[in-house]
Design a protein around this motif. Structure first.
Motif, mmCIF file in Angstrom:
data_model
loop_
_atom_site.group_PDB
_atom_site.id
_atom_site.type_symbol
_atom_site.label_atom_id
_atom_site.label_comp_id
_atom_site.label_asym_id
_atom_site.label_seq_id
_atom_site.Cartn_x
_atom_site.Cartn_y
_atom_site.Cartn_z
ATOM 1 N N SER A 223 0.834 -1.203 0.000
ATOM 2 C CA SER A 223 0.000 0.000 0.000
ATOM 3 C C SER A 223 0.868 1.253 0.000
ATOM 4 O O SER A 223 1.883 1.315 0.688
ATOM 5 C CB SER A 223 -0.892 0.015 1.243
ATOM 6 N N PRO A 224 0.446 2.252 -0.764
ATOM 7 C CA PRO A 224 1.233 3.488 -0.813
ATOM 8 C C PRO A 224 1.198 4.237 0.506
ATOM 9 O O PRO A 224 0.233 4.128 1.271
ATOM 10 C CB PRO A 224 0.544 4.293 -1.918
ATOM 11 N N THR A 225 2.272 4.978 0.755
ATOM 12 C CA THR A 225 2.330 5.830 1.944
ATOM 13 C C THR A 225 2.947 7.170 1.557
ATOM 14 O O THR A 225 3.834 7.219 0.706
ATOM 15 C CB THR A 225 3.177 5.214 3.077
ATOM 16 N N SER A 226 2.486 8.215 2.188
ATOM 17 C CA SER A 226 3.024 9.542 1.925
ATOM 18 C C SER A 226 4.506 9.589 2.289
ATOM 19 O O SER A 226 4.918 9.116 3.345
ATOM 20 C CB SER A 226 2.252 10.571 2.753
ATOM 21 N N LYS A 227 5.294 10.143 1.388
ATOM 22 C CA LYS A 227 6.740 10.306 1.567
ATOM 23 C C LYS A 227 7.452 8.980 1.825
ATOM 24 O O LYS A 227 8.547 8.960 2.356
ATOM 25 C CB LYS A 227 7.034 11.292 2.699
ATOM 26 N N ASN A 228 6.780 7.872 1.515
ATOM 27 C CA ASN A 228 7.330 6.528 1.725
ATOM 28 C C ASN A 228 7.755 6.306 3.176
ATOM 29 O O ASN A 228 8.721 5.597 3.462
ATOM 30 C CB ASN A 228 8.509 6.279 0.767
ATOM 31 N N LEU A 229 6.996 6.891 4.118
ATOM 32 C CA LEU A 229 7.342 6.798 5.543
ATOM 33 C C LEU A 229 6.711 5.600 6.251
ATOM 34 O O LEU A 229 7.002 5.358 7.410
ATOM 35 C CB LEU A 229 6.964 8.102 6.264
#
Length: 172
Positions: A34-40
């Motif tokens: 699943s995608p996450t903001s700023k890959n955090l």
């Protein structure tokens, strides 16, 4: 994808059949993809297949979560509010990704809102779940996802019944 979205319905009745290990592994992989903001990676996940614990989680919101007791699998979706200010969005996106993956595997699912909901007059649903599963304080419980083989059938969504009035082009 459109056909999958049309078929996705909230399933609250499940057959007494465990989710196979291979399918469980695919659901875990889907969560981690699943995608996450700023890959955090502000999300965390607890997969629960212990029937006793699922029964206790089913009490998180009284009647609103009681159907979870029938599910052979529960996904607890968490967000770390200190990792990123988009922890709610990251966790919510992951939850629906897992729900769509479950559907693609022949499983049904239903979201149970936990964040900002109450277990009792004195205890939030989030604190109730946190205590049951020994979740560290910095993690927030966004939702529970009931997962299993459907014991009910619901017709797919019909495109003609969609709220097309909610769509705007170029401006309001």
């Amino acid at each position: 994808m459109i056909e999958l979205l049309k078929k996705r319905r909230s399933i609250r009745r499940f057959k007494n059949i465990p989710v196979e290990r291979e399918k469980l592994e695919m659901l875990k992989e889907a969560a981690l993809l699943s995608p996450t903001s700023k890959n955090l990676h502000s999300w965390e996940f607890i997969f629960v297949d212990d029937k006793d614990m699922i029964g206790r989680l089913a009490d998180a919101r009284g009647q609103s979560s009681a159907f979870l007791k029938e599910a052979p699998l529960c996904l607890v979706v968490l967000g770390n509010e200190k990792a990123n200010d988009t922890w709610i969005e990251d966790a919510s996106i992951a939850a629906i990704i897992v729900q769509l993956t479950a559907l693609s595997l022949g499983l049904g699912s239903c979201w149970i809102q936990i964040r900002n909901r109450m277990h009792s007059q004195e205890v939030s649903a989030e604190d109730y779940v946190r205590a049951l599963l020994n979740i560290p304080r910095e993690y927030r419980v966004v939702c529970l996802i009931a997962i299993g083989y459907p014991a009910e059938e619901k017709a797919p969504h019909d495109s003609s019944e969609l709220r097309w009035d909610k769509i705007h082009l170029n401006k309001w």
